[in-house]
Design an enzyme around this catalytic site. Structure first.
Site, PDB file in Angstrom:
ATOM      1  CG  ASN A   1      -1.675   1.248   1.440  1.00 30.01           C
ATOM      2  OD1 ASN A   1      -1.796   2.056   0.511  1.00 30.01           O
ATOM      3  ND2 ASN A   1      -2.222   1.443   2.637  1.00 30.01           N
TER       4      ASN A   1
ATOM      5  CE  LYS B   1       0.305   3.452   4.868  1.00 33.18           C
ATOM      6  NZ  LYS B   1       0.154   3.637   6.303  1.00 33.18           N
TER       7      LYS B   1
ATOM      8  CG  HIS C   1      -5.679   1.771   5.352  1.00 34.52           C
ATOM      9  ND1 HIS C   1      -5.263   2.695   6.285  1.00 34.52           N
ATOM     10  CD2 HIS C   1      -4.610   0.972   5.128  1.00 34.52           C
ATOM     11  CE1 HIS C   1      -4.008   2.464   6.601  1.00 34.52           C
ATOM     12  NE2 HIS C   1      -3.581   1.420   5.916  1.00 34.52           N
TER      13      HIS C   1
ATOM     14  CD  GLU D   1      -2.840   5.473   6.901  1.00 29.96           C
ATOM     15  OE1 GLU D   1      -2.841   5.514   5.657  1.00 29.96           O
ATOM     16  OE2 GLU D   1      -1.853   5.074   7.557  1.00 29.96           O
TER      17      GLU D   1
ATOM     18  CD  GLU E   1      -3.354  -2.693   7.443  1.00 24.28           C
ATOM     19  OE1 GLU E   1      -2.224  -2.854   6.981  1.00 24.28           O
ATOM     20  OE2 GLU E   1      -4.055  -1.708   7.178  1.00 24.28           O
TER      21      GLU E   1
ATOM     22  N   GLY F   1       2.674   2.223  10.625  1.00 20.40           N
ATOM     23  CA  GLY F   1       3.621   3.313  10.445  1.00 20.40           C
ATOM     24  C   GLY F   1       4.375   3.705  11.703  1.00 20.40           C
TER      25      GLY F   1
ATOM     26  CB  SER G   1       5.413  -1.782  11.939  1.00 24.50           C
ATOM     27  OG  SER G   1       5.015  -0.449  12.152  1.00 24.50           O
TER      28      SER G   1
HETATM   29  C1  PEP Z   1      -0.635   0.091   6.050  1.00 29.53           C
HETATM   30  O1  PEP Z   1      -0.741   1.280   5.821  1.00 29.53           O
HETATM   31  O2  PEP Z   1      -1.522  -0.686   5.660  1.00 29.53           O
HETATM   32  C2  PEP Z   1       0.528  -0.364   6.774  1.00 29.53           C
HETATM   33  C3  PEP Z   1       0.533  -1.575   7.233  1.00 29.53           C
HETATM   34  O3  PEP Z   1       1.557   0.528   6.937  1.00 29.53           O
HETATM   35  P1  PEP Z   1       3.023   0.226   7.546  1.00 29.53           P
HETATM   36  O4  PEP Z   1       3.480  -1.084   6.953  1.00 29.53           O
HETATM   37  O5  PEP Z   1       3.846   1.366   7.107  1.00 29.53           O
HETATM   38  O6  PEP Z   1       2.856   0.121   9.015  1.00 29.53           O
END
Ligand code: PEP
Length: 251
Positions: free
Chosen positions: A9, A11, A93, A95, A163, A169, A208
């Site tokens: 992803n 983003k 997601h 976000e 998640e 992040g 992460s």
């Molecule tokens: C995500 O945005 O779905 C995500 C898992 O981000 P990150 O791997 O940067 O934590």
């Protein structure tokens, strides 16, 4: 047997020049043992499809509107993503849930739109840190799953991504036991919600994931792959994660 999936992803990162990283993933890290997906910003979906077509990396969107077309300035429909050559779309997601107030019902409607357009919907869910601290994680993700899964969801058209919001992040990850607990609970809930499909639905972990922790996460039962944010932006990092997934025990 569930086919493993590494989904990147991007983003709101990525200009045309960055498609070289996606091409490098396809060129340098082919792994016939698992599916690989990159979800660039909407502006790059069609170009990514052009550059990656025929190769081992599929292209997806990061969100779609719940309707096919209409007066929704700035939005992108699932049909438009499919028309651009996308095969998947991320919906729900955290976000999007946080920044745009998306509810479980919105997410289910978006997944329905994705399915109608022939796209595989990657439905995201996960608890906040406060919810985890309050001992509410399993109840939260069970409610999100029940509310976000649309009618007609199947193992072929739906992927679930767990998640934890606090892990996205941040460089922080749950313990392997915590990941296992949630994935096992999600599989059980899927068996209740979609009895004939549940064992085929892929459950991704996201938050992460990095080259250094991917192998241990992929060894957890019922983890069928990852949704990867930051570490999907560079081919070397994403490639190392894909290699770890390919080497993980079969689901
Ligand atoms: C995500 O945005 O779905 C995500 C898992 O981000 P990150 O791997 O940067 O934590």
């Amino acid at each position: 047997m569930r086919r493993k999936l590494a989904a990147g992803n991007w983003k709101m990162h990525g200009l045309a020049a960055d498609l070289a990283e996606a091409e490098a993933v396809a060129r340098d890290h082919p792994r016939p043992g698992c599916d690989v997906l990159i979800c660039p910003p909407a502006t790059l979906v069609a170009r990514a499809v052009d550059r990656l077509s025929g190769g081992p990396v599929a292209v997806g969107g990061q969100d779609c509107h719940k309707t096919e077309k209409g007066a929704h300035t700035g939005d992108v429909s699932a049909a438009m993503l499919a028309d651009a050559g996308a095969t998947h779309v991320i919906v729900g997601h955290s976000e999007r849930r946080a920044d745009h107030g998306e509810t479980d019902a919105d997410v289910a409607a978006k997944a329905t739109a994705a399915h109608a357009a022939g796209l595989i919907a990657i439905i995201c869910l996960g608890e906040t840190e406060a919810q985890r601290d309050a001992g509410e994680t399993l109840a939260v993700v069970a409610a999100q799953l029940a509310g976000s899964l649309p009618e007609g969801a199947t193992a072929a058209n739906t992927v679930i991504a767990y998640e934890p919001v606090w892990a996205i992040g941040t460089g922080r990850t749950p313990t392997l036991e915590q990941i296992a607990e949630v994935h096992t609970a999600l599989r059980e809930r899927l068996r209740a919600l979609l009895p004939s499909e549940a064992d085929g639905v892929r459950l991704l972990y996201g938050g992460s994931v990095k080259p250094g922790n991917a192998a241990e996460i992929f060894a957890v039962a019922d983890v069928d792959g990852a949704l990867v944010g930051g570490a999907s932006l560079k081919a070397a990092d994403f490639g190392a994660i894909i290699a770890a997934l390919d080497g993980a025990p079969a689901a």
